[in-house]
Design an enzyme around this catalytic site. Structure first.
Site, PDB file in Angstrom:
ATOM      1  N   ARG A   1       0.876  -1.164   0.000  1.00 26.38           N
ATOM      2  CA  ARG A   1       0.000   0.000   0.000  1.00 26.38           C
ATOM      3  C   ARG A   1       0.920   1.222   0.000  1.00 26.38           C
ATOM      4  O   ARG A   1       2.039   1.153   0.490  1.00 26.38           O
ATOM      5  CB  ARG A   1      -0.887   0.025   1.243  1.00 26.38           C
ATOM      6  CG  ARG A   1      -1.778  -1.210   1.417  1.00 26.38           C
ATOM      7  CD  ARG A   1      -2.556  -1.139   2.731  1.00 26.38           C
ATOM      8  NE  ARG A   1      -3.458  -2.273   2.906  1.00 26.38           N
ATOM      9  CZ  ARG A   1      -3.164  -3.391   3.549  1.00 26.38           C
ATOM     10  NH1 ARG A   1      -1.959  -3.531   4.096  1.00 26.38           N
ATOM     11  NH2 ARG A   1      -4.041  -4.368   3.663  1.00 26.38           N
TER      12      ARG A   1
ATOM     13  N   LYS B   1      -1.709  -2.451   8.243  1.00 21.25           N
ATOM     14  CA  LYS B   1      -2.817  -1.882   9.003  1.00 21.25           C
ATOM     15  C   LYS B   1      -2.793  -2.399  10.435  1.00 21.25           C
ATOM     16  O   LYS B   1      -2.507  -3.561  10.681  1.00 21.25           O
ATOM     17  CB  LYS B   1      -4.154  -2.237   8.342  1.00 21.25           C
ATOM     18  CG  LYS B   1      -4.384  -1.531   7.014  1.00 21.25           C
ATOM     19  CD  LYS B   1      -5.764  -1.850   6.444  1.00 21.25           C
ATOM     20  CE  LYS B   1      -6.017  -1.084   5.171  1.00 21.25           C
ATOM     21  NZ  LYS B   1      -7.355  -1.382   4.603  1.00 21.25           N
TER      22      LYS B   1
ATOM     23  N   HIS C   1      -2.396   1.806  -6.077  1.00 22.85           N
ATOM     24  CA  HIS C   1      -3.096   0.559  -5.744  1.00 22.85           C
ATOM     25  C   HIS C   1      -3.137  -0.397  -6.929  1.00 22.85           C
ATOM     26  O   HIS C   1      -3.194  -1.620  -6.746  1.00 22.85           O
ATOM     27  CB  HIS C   1      -4.523   0.868  -5.278  1.00 22.85           C
ATOM     28  CG  HIS C   1      -5.268  -0.355  -4.835  1.00 22.85           C
ATOM     29  ND1 HIS C   1      -5.008  -0.982  -3.638  1.00 22.85           N
ATOM     30  CD2 HIS C   1      -6.238  -1.090  -5.439  1.00 22.85           C
ATOM     31  CE1 HIS C   1      -5.796  -2.037  -3.510  1.00 22.85           C
ATOM     32  NE2 HIS C   1      -6.551  -2.128  -4.598  1.00 22.85           N
TER      33      HIS C   1
ATOM     34  N   ARG D   1      -0.265  -2.688  -6.692  1.00 22.47           N
ATOM     35  CA  ARG D   1      -0.537  -3.728  -5.680  1.00 22.47           C
ATOM     36  C   ARG D   1      -1.479  -4.776  -6.270  1.00 22.47           C
ATOM     37  O   ARG D   1      -1.312  -5.966  -6.057  1.00 22.47           O
ATOM     38  CB  ARG D   1      -1.144  -3.059  -4.445  1.00 22.47           C
ATOM     39  CG  ARG D   1      -1.533  -4.013  -3.308  1.00 22.47           C
ATOM     40  CD  ARG D   1      -1.902  -3.181  -2.086  1.00 22.47           C
ATOM     41  NE  ARG D   1      -2.744  -3.875  -1.125  1.00 22.47           N
ATOM     42  CZ  ARG D   1      -2.283  -4.658  -0.151  1.00 22.47           C
ATOM     43  NH1 ARG D   1      -0.988  -4.860  -0.027  1.00 22.47           N
ATOM     44  NH2 ARG D   1      -3.113  -5.235   0.696  1.00 22.47           N
TER      45      ARG D   1
ATOM     46  N   HIS E   1      -3.450  -9.166   4.202  1.00 21.33           N
ATOM     47  CA  HIS E   1      -4.908  -9.175   4.352  1.00 21.33           C
ATOM     48  C   HIS E   1      -5.313  -9.950   5.600  1.00 21.33           C
ATOM     49  O   HIS E   1      -4.717 -10.987   5.907  1.00 21.33           O
ATOM     50  CB  HIS E   1      -5.574  -9.825   3.137  1.00 21.33           C
ATOM     51  CG  HIS E   1      -5.590  -8.953   1.927  1.00 21.33           C
ATOM     52  ND1 HIS E   1      -5.580  -9.446   0.646  1.00 21.33           N
ATOM     53  CD2 HIS E   1      -5.627  -7.597   1.795  1.00 21.33           C
ATOM     54  CE1 HIS E   1      -5.610  -8.446  -0.216  1.00 21.33           C
ATOM     55  NE2 HIS E   1      -5.633  -7.320   0.455  1.00 21.33           N
TER      56      HIS E   1
ATOM     57  N   TYR F   1      -9.089 -10.032  -5.777  1.00 23.73           N
ATOM     58  CA  TYR F   1      -8.095  -9.858  -6.826  1.00 23.73           C
ATOM     59  C   TYR F   1      -8.132 -10.992  -7.856  1.00 23.73           C
ATOM     60  O   TYR F   1      -7.464 -10.923  -8.871  1.00 23.73           O
ATOM     61  CB  TYR F   1      -6.690  -9.782  -6.217  1.00 23.73           C
ATOM     62  CG  TYR F   1      -6.463  -8.533  -5.401  1.00 23.73           C
ATOM     63  CD1 TYR F   1      -6.026  -7.358  -6.003  1.00 23.73           C
ATOM     64  CD2 TYR F   1      -6.712  -8.510  -4.035  1.00 23.73           C
ATOM     65  CE1 TYR F   1      -5.826  -6.207  -5.264  1.00 23.73           C
ATOM     66  CE2 TYR F   1      -6.514  -7.366  -3.284  1.00 23.73           C
ATOM     67  CZ  TYR F   1      -6.074  -6.222  -3.903  1.00 23.73           C
ATOM     68  OH  TYR F   1      -5.882  -5.080  -3.172  1.00 23.73           O
TER      69      TYR F   1
END
Length: 299
Positions: free
Chosen positions: A146, A170, A241, A244, A267, A276
């Site tokens: 990211r 994150k 993005h 990615r 994730h 994806y």
């Protein structure tokens, strides 16, 4: 104009300080709803939610997009919220309304050819800016980062001994992504140039810095990617993005296990990673329809 509608317009202009364009849009939506109610012999101050739903159905029958319908309902909802505030009505008929669910638009990732074109352009220049921009492209694509993760990589996070990069994702959850040989070569070349822009008495802990010795930010990263890829692709979205996205898609196309891709991307759930695979499945379906012997036209 209806008295309460005029008061609402004044409220939008004076208190909310909305632009003239926005106010006109609100007024148009509400007057359209008024006309619908008049044709059904209903007073807007006494309308029930069932009538609102009937209007939504009518709008859908006119082939309006869900996005447009949601915008109109948002205008009506704001109007009734205002009527509640000024005590014209006792209950809001749209209190229970939920916006129509929009279909998520599938974004196509950059192709290998498009990424290679940008690489070639950046490699053709020998200045520091071009080298930094090349590193940005390579790290986003080769590590599946990211842009916030990219900007926050510290000097100590890049380990050439273990050939890994520590990524702070994150929730500050760390993950380790391998450095492939091609990326390692580019990173080492960058570090040689970086030293001339980062004096020994400066405490720059971040890996990527501009030629003024400052940490790069997310806006800078977006502008770099948008600028170079806008010249090589006709895709609608040219954002970091998409690199990615390309990272995940190209790994999947080359046989990588989806659970491994999930870990590399940081994730929390497999559902996020599966998003994806949609493009890959679409391409697979097209190939199937073209190639399957039972579906071929008889000569």
């Amino acid at each position: 104009m209806d008295e309460n509608l005029q008061k609402f317009i004044d409220y939008l202009e004076k208190e909310k300080q909305y632009s003239n364009h926005t106010v006109v849009a609100y007024k148009k939506d509400i007057e359209e709803f008024f006309y619908f109610l008049i044709t059904h012999r209903q007073d807007y101050k006494e309308v029930k939610y069932q009538s609102v739903r009937l209007w939504v159905v009518e709008l859908m029958e006119k082939d309006l997009s869900k996005r447009s319908i949601n915008r109109k309902i948002s205008s009506i909802k704001a109007f009734y919220k205002f009527l509640m505030k000024v005590e014209v009505i006792d209950s809001n008929p749209l209190q229970q309304h939920r916006s129509l669910k929009l279909e998520k638009k599938m974004q196509l990732p950059f192709t290998i050819q498009e990424i290679d074109q940008v690489r070639e352009e950046l490699q053709a220049s020998e200045d520091y800016d071009s080298l930094l921009n090349l590193v940005i492209v390579e790290m986003l694509y080769c590590l599946g980062l990211r842009r916030s993760e990219l900007c926050n990589i510290k000097f100590s996070d890049v380990d050439f001994y273990t050939k890994t990069v520590k990524v702070h994702g994150k929730g500050n959850k760390a993950r380790y992504v391998p450095i492939i040989d091609n990326l390692e070569k580019i990173l080492k070349a960058y570090l040689l140039e970086r030293d001339s822009y980062c004096l020994s008495d400066q405490k720059i802990n971040y890996f990527l810095i501009d030629k003024e010795g400052r940490k790069i930010d997310e806006i800078f990263v977006y502008r770099v990617i948008n600028f170079y890829f806008s010249k090589t692709t006709t895709k609608e979205k040219n954002s970091p993005h998409m690199l990615r996205h390309a990272f995940a898609t190209h790994l999947l196309e080359n046989g990588a296990d989806i659970n491994s891709i999930k870990e590399l991307m940081g994730h929390k759930s497999l559902a996020s990673t599966e998003g994806y695979t949609q493009v890959n499945f679409k391409e697979l379906k097209q190939t199937y329809l073209k190639a399957h012997p039972k579906l071929k036209k008889k000569n």
